[in-house]
Each structure stands twice: as structure tokens, then as C-alpha cells.
Design an enzyme around this catalytic site. Structure first.
Site, PDB file in Angstrom:
ATOM      1  N   GLU A 105      95.786 -13.080 -33.264  1.00 47.83           N
ATOM      2  CA  GLU A 105      94.760 -12.604 -32.305  1.00 47.83           C
ATOM      3  C   GLU A 105      94.251 -11.180 -32.714  1.00 47.83           C
ATOM      4  O   GLU A 105      95.090 -10.613 -33.457  1.00 47.83           O
ATOM      5  CB  GLU A 105      95.513 -12.596 -30.801  1.00 47.83           C
ATOM      6  CG  GLU A 105      94.593 -12.188 -29.665  1.00 47.83           C
ATOM      7  CD  GLU A 105      95.486 -11.845 -28.309  1.00 47.83           C
ATOM      8  OE1 GLU A 105      94.840 -12.709 -27.525  1.00 47.83           O
ATOM      9  OE2 GLU A 105      96.489 -11.873 -28.447  1.00 47.83           O
ATOM     10  N   LEU A 152      83.214 -16.826 -18.680  1.00 51.83           N
ATOM     11  CA  LEU A 152      83.858 -16.712 -17.574  1.00 51.83           C
ATOM     12  C   LEU A 152      84.017 -18.133 -16.791  1.00 51.83           C
ATOM     13  O   LEU A 152      83.004 -18.471 -16.515  1.00 51.83           O
ATOM     14  CB  LEU A 152      83.507 -15.664 -16.592  1.00 51.83           C
ATOM     15  CG  LEU A 152      83.831 -14.201 -17.197  1.00 51.83           C
ATOM     16  CD1 LEU A 152      82.828 -12.955 -16.328  1.00 51.83           C
ATOM     17  CD2 LEU A 152      85.400 -13.934 -17.221  1.00 51.83           C
ATOM     18  N   GLY A 153      85.311 -18.578 -16.594  1.00 49.98           N
ATOM     19  CA  GLY A 153      85.333 -19.792 -15.687  1.00 49.98           C
ATOM     20  C   GLY A 153      85.110 -21.115 -16.336  1.00 49.98           C
ATOM     21  O   GLY A 153      85.238 -22.238 -15.886  1.00 49.98           O
ATOM     22  N   LYS A 159      84.759 -15.229 -32.708  1.00 49.73           N
ATOM     23  CA  LYS A 159      85.808 -15.440 -33.501  1.00 49.73           C
ATOM     24  C   LYS A 159      85.523 -16.028 -34.855  1.00 49.73           C
ATOM     25  O   LYS A 159      86.480 -15.784 -35.794  1.00 49.73           O
ATOM     26  CB  LYS A 159      86.839 -16.455 -32.818  1.00 49.73           C
ATOM     27  CG  LYS A 159      87.266 -15.699 -31.533  1.00 49.73           C
ATOM     28  CD  LYS A 159      88.340 -16.552 -30.865  1.00 49.73           C
ATOM     29  CE  LYS A 159      88.870 -15.729 -29.263  1.00 49.73           C
ATOM     30  NZ  LYS A 159      87.842 -15.234 -28.331  1.00 49.73           N
ATOM     31  N   GLU A 198      89.105 -38.669 -21.429  1.00 47.61           N
ATOM     32  CA  GLU A 198      88.568 -39.735 -20.337  1.00 47.61           C
ATOM     33  C   GLU A 198      88.283 -38.948 -18.794  1.00 47.61           C
ATOM     34  O   GLU A 198      87.101 -39.195 -18.231  1.00 47.61           O
ATOM     35  CB  GLU A 198      89.540 -40.675 -20.082  1.00 47.61           C
ATOM     36  CG  GLU A 198      89.324 -41.761 -19.149  1.00 47.61           C
ATOM     37  CD  GLU A 198      90.283 -42.935 -18.961  1.00 47.61           C
ATOM     38  OE1 GLU A 198      90.135 -43.923 -18.844  1.00 47.61           O
ATOM     39  OE2 GLU A 198      91.495 -42.497 -18.916  1.00 47.61           O
ATOM     40  N   SER A 231      79.100 -22.118 -31.489  1.00 49.81           N
ATOM     41  CA  SER A 231      80.086 -21.280 -32.214  1.00 49.81           C
ATOM     42  C   SER A 231      80.660 -20.241 -31.408  1.00 49.81           C
ATOM     43  O   SER A 231      80.508 -20.195 -30.205  1.00 49.81           O
ATOM     44  CB  SER A 231      79.440 -20.937 -33.636  1.00 49.81           C
ATOM     45  OG  SER A 231      80.435 -20.487 -34.671  1.00 49.81           O
TER      46      SER A 231
END
Length: 302
Positions: A234, A137-138, A97, A7, A94
Site C-alpha cells: 500500500e 465510491l460505492g 495504482k 454467477e 485501468s
């Protein structure tokens, strides 16, 4: 039309578009009935499907089945709703990874790509296209805001490993290339393509941390860098192509087409749906299933 589960996120988007004619709809991609109803009402021409759980360590253990349900079943629900409503193009966002995945998140996104290819193989009138790229980025969950906050707190900056590298691009560049891939889908008679974005050279995360310390007016004596170890699932590095894939050029210099070795068929999709229909699976069941559905998936052992 914007379709969103959160929301607050939907409200934030609505505020950015004040004064424009934009429909903001609450919905969960795991709710097939809701997806069918929304798509039947609005009948979009182009669908950009970005809904995903994407935090690697969070999705690796107790949340593994939720990652699969959201990233795979959710994609299938939206794909079928788009198909039923007559959408022309469906663009799946996508990730790098998904290539030779070592974690549940990456494997679930690779499986989502395969779901779109399986739906396309059923002589779908909707053209499906998948777009793979690395870190933006960001964006939500980006490392930059976390580093900025750690610097503001006086350090240390935490980096998992001194040799870890990642591909990065800016939000405007990522958005433009996704739109370009969607445009190419309109000219593609076959559909089901996986587009790979040229991410440039990968960057060492520790170098990014050092640059941010310097640009914030500090030295590494004032803001320390602390290595915390690789997290569950990772990788040290990400890839943009899987083993057995080749690429073809496109008219856009920053987009190439990946050609997977095999395309899933209707029987494959029916068996996958049977596996997805169970209300709950624990981590071991999820990882065993993903190894079956995504042959290149190799869970990280560190």
C-alpha cells in the site's frame, strides 16, 4: 452482452435489466478458447474490459500469480478475441495504482496497459484505449460500505494511516467518463492511448471516516478511529501519471491523454507470453518478473 465469471454477479446484473434484450454469458477471461468462442458468436462493436483482481493486500503474496494471470493474460486473451471478431473499440479499465506501482495489483494493471499497446502496435484494426482513475465510491471493495458496517457495529473505524490519501469519484461520473473515452477512441487513428480522468483533489481517508461518523449522528468519542498501519503493497498516496509521461488535452475538460515514453513491440509481447505460459510462479518469481516487465515497479518495503 454481459460476460462475467461470477454467477451471482451475472444474475444480479440480469435482474437489473429484466424486460430488456440482454445476453448474460458466464466465462473466465483466463480461458482463451472460451473468449474466442463467445466473441465469435456475439461479435461486439465495443468492448469494455473491467475484469480484474483489484484488492491490493490480497494480491500481494500467495495470490500474486493469480493477479498476473487474470489481469495480464486475461487482458491479452480478451484483446485478441476482440481483434479476431472485428471489434471496433476496446476500452481497458485501468487504475491510478498502475502509476509507479508499489504492489503486484498495480504492476499487473500497468502491464495490462502495455499489452494493449503492444497489440495495437501490430497494426491492429481494433482501436485500444486505456482509462485510468482512482477509487469509485460505492463500487465493489469500496471503503464506504466497510466504514458504514463498522459504525453500525459500534466502531472502531479502522484506517491504515493518518496521512493516507486517495482520489475518489462517483459511479455515474466514472461510467460517463469511460464512455466518453470510448467515444474518443472511435476518432483516434492511432489508438493505444492512455486516458487519465480528472479526479479532482485527493481526500484524506481519516477525514472521510470523520465525516461518516458525524453524518451517522455520532461523535468521535462514541465511534473511535483506530490506525492499523499500511498494508502490504500500500502507498500513502496514489498518482495519475508516471515519471516520464506527459499529457495532452482532449475536447473533454475532465479527460487528458497520457503519453508513455515507449510503446512495447511484437518481440516484447512474445517474450511476455513465454513468461506467462508457466502454470505457477511463487511470490518472489512474480515480483522479479514484474520488475523486468514494468521498469517503474518498486515493491513497497514497509
Amino acid at each position: 452482452m454481459f460476460l462475467e465469471q461470477s454467477e451471482f454477479a451475472l444474475y444480479s446484473i440480469e435482474q437489473e435489466f429484466v424486460g430488456r434484450s440482454v445476453e448474460c454469458v458466464i466465462g473466465d477471461v483466463k480461458d482463451a478458447v472460451r473468449m474466442e468462442a463467445v466473441f465469435a458468436e456475439h461479435r461486439p462493436d465495443v468492448v469494455f474490459h473491467a475484469a480484474a483482481y483489484k484488492h491490493v493486500p490480497l494480491m500481494e503474496s500467495v495470490n500474486a500469480w493469480q493477479a498476473v494471470r487474470n489481469n495480464v493474460q486475461g487482458t491479452l486473451n480478451v484483446a485478441r478475441a476482440a481483434l479476431a471478431s472485428g471489434a471496433g473499440e476496446f476500452v481497458l479499465i485501468s487504475t491510478d495504482k498502475a502509476v509507479n506501482p508499489t504492489n503486484v495489483m498495480g504492476a499487473s494493471k500497468r502491464l495490462a496497459e502495455m499489452v494493449c499497446q503492444a497489440v495495437q502496435a501490430q497494426r491492429s484494426a481494433t482501436r485500444f484505449v486505456m482509462v485510468r482513475f482512482g477509487n469509485v465510491l460505492g463500487s465493489s471493495g469500496s471503503v464506504i460500505p466497510r466504514f458504514r458496517q463498522q459504525i453500525a457495529n459500534g466502531g472502531p473505524i479502522t484506517v491504515t494511516h493518518p496521512d493516507i490519501i486517495r482520489y475518489f469519484m462517483l459511479i455515474p461520473e466514472a461510467a460517463q467518463l469511460v464512455l466518453q473515452a470510448g467515444l474518443m477512441a472511435t476518432r483516434d487513428a492511432e489508438g493505444g492511448r492512455v486516458f487519465v480522468l480528472d479526479m479532482g483533489e485527493p481526500i484524506k481517508i481519516v477525514d472521510l471516516a470523520r465525516d461518516m461518523i458525524r453524518l451517522s449522528g455520532f461523535s468521535e468519542d462514541e465511534i473511535k478511529i483506530e490506525f492499523t498501519g499500511l498494508r502490504p503493497g500500500e502507498k500513502l498516496y496514489e498518482e495519475l501519471l508516471a515519471d516520464g509521461e506527459s499529457t495532452l488535452p482532449t475536447p473533454h475538460p475532465k479527460l487528458r491523454i497520457a503519453k508513455p515514453a515507449a510503446t512495447p513491440d511484437e518481440k516484447w509481447l512474445a517474450e511476455l507470453e513465454e513468461w506467462l505460459a508457466v502454470p505457477w510462479r511463487d511470490e518472489a518469481e512474480v515480483k522479479a518478473g514484474l520488475r523486468r516487465w514494468v521498469p517503474e515497479y518498486r515493491p513497497a518495503t514497509h
